[in-house]
Design an enzyme around this catalytic site. Structure first.
Site, PDB file in Angstrom:
ATOM      1  N   LYS A  17     -52.990  12.676  76.522  1.00 22.04           N
ATOM      2  CA  LYS A  17     -52.194  13.427  75.553  1.00 22.04           C
ATOM      3  C   LYS A  17     -50.717  13.419  75.941  1.00 22.04           C
ATOM      4  CE  LYS A  17     -51.679  17.862  73.249  1.00 22.04           C
ATOM      5  NZ  LYS A  17     -52.254  19.182  72.988  1.00 22.04           N
ATOM      6  N   LEU A  42     -43.800  12.597  89.437  1.00 21.65           N
ATOM      7  CA  LEU A  42     -43.818  11.148  89.601  1.00 21.65           C
ATOM      8  C   LEU A  42     -44.030  10.364  88.310  1.00 21.65           C
ATOM      9  CD1 LEU A  42     -45.834  10.848  92.930  1.00 21.65           C
ATOM     10  CD2 LEU A  42     -43.356  10.870  92.591  1.00 21.65           C
ATOM     11  N   ILE A  45     -41.369  10.564  82.186  1.00 22.98           N
ATOM     12  CA  ILE A  45     -41.476  11.524  81.090  1.00 22.98           C
ATOM     13  C   ILE A  45     -41.360  10.786  79.756  1.00 22.98           C
ATOM     14  CG2 ILE A  45     -40.472  13.610  80.058  1.00 22.98           C
ATOM     15  CD1 ILE A  45     -41.701  14.073  82.829  1.00 22.98           C
ATOM     16  N   ASN A  59     -35.140  17.380  87.603  1.00 26.32           N
ATOM     17  CA  ASN A  59     -36.027  16.926  88.666  1.00 26.32           C
ATOM     18  C   ASN A  59     -35.218  16.796  89.957  1.00 26.32           C
ATOM     19  OD1 ASN A  59     -38.449  16.124  89.837  1.00 26.32           O
ATOM     20  ND2 ASN A  59     -38.406  14.048  89.012  1.00 26.32           N
ATOM     21  N   HIS A  61     -34.916  14.446  93.617  1.00 24.85           N
ATOM     22  CA  HIS A  61     -35.277  13.158  94.214  1.00 24.85           C
ATOM     23  C   HIS A  61     -34.875  13.168  95.690  1.00 24.85           C
ATOM     24  CE1 HIS A  61     -36.238   8.913  94.172  1.00 24.85           C
ATOM     25  NE2 HIS A  61     -35.116   8.679  94.842  1.00 24.85           N
ATOM     26  N   ASP A 102     -35.285   8.268  87.505  1.00 28.22           N
ATOM     27  CA  ASP A 102     -34.205   8.635  88.430  1.00 28.22           C
ATOM     28  C   ASP A 102     -32.819   8.213  87.948  1.00 28.22           C
ATOM     29  OD1 ASP A 102     -36.155   9.655  90.180  1.00 28.22           O
ATOM     30  OD2 ASP A 102     -36.446   7.682  91.083  1.00 28.22           O
ATOM     31  N   GLU A 131     -33.960  20.153 100.510  1.00 30.57           N
ATOM     32  CA  GLU A 131     -34.620  20.581  99.270  1.00 30.57           C
ATOM     33  C   GLU A 131     -34.809  22.093  99.259  1.00 30.57           C
ATOM     34  OE1 GLU A 131     -37.239  16.557  98.358  1.00 30.57           O
ATOM     35  OE2 GLU A 131     -38.151  18.175  99.542  1.00 30.57           O
TER      36      GLU A 131
END
Length: 146
Positions: A17, A42, A45, A59, A61, A102, A131
């Protein structure tokens, strides 16, 4: 944490879906979702999801984009590539998501030194620290500016 006990709405993503249906756009809009925050997601999109949320999908990276990005550049693969190339710095990139892996506009980058003695594991630990230090702060600032 128990999502049901804390009344946290949840959608379990079905890959078919997501990629070949409506990419959950109807459900996200019905839930009045304004921003989508990914943490190293990962999958590429689908455009069906990017269009209604353009400039509102973020996102992170584990490298300094535009270097070491793209399909297959995640986790230890990124750190191996950075070390193999003899880079003297690496870091994180927080960016908007667009139709290309990216590639979206960079929101924030933080850097760390790569030493001659770094291994994939030691570099990964440095990146993870960046991060943890920065991701939530950058997201909070972004949300405040909406």
């Amino acid at each position: 944490m128990d999502r049901k006990a804390n009344d946290i709405p949840t959608i379990l993503i079905d890959k078919e879906k997501f990629f070949y249906g409506n990419a959950y756009v109807d459900e996200l809009l019905a839930a009045k979702i304004d921003v989508i925050i990914l943490a190293g997601f990962l999958w590429k999109i689908p455009v069906a999801l990017i269009k209604p949320f353009a400039g509102r999908i973020i996102n992170i990276h584990p490298a300094l984009l535009p270097k070491y990005g793209g399909k297959g550049m995640y986790g230890n693969h990124v750190h191996e590539a950075v070390i193999r190339a003899g880079e003297n710095e690496s870091g994180i990139t927080i960016h908007f998501v667009d139709e290309i892996y990216d590639h979206g506009k960079i929101i924030f980058q933080a850097k760390c030194k790569v030493s001659e003695n770094d291994t994939v594991q030691t570099l990964a630990a440095k990146i993870q620290l960046l991060e943890h230090e920065n991701f939530s702060k950058v997201i909070e600032k972004f949300l405040e500016e909406l």
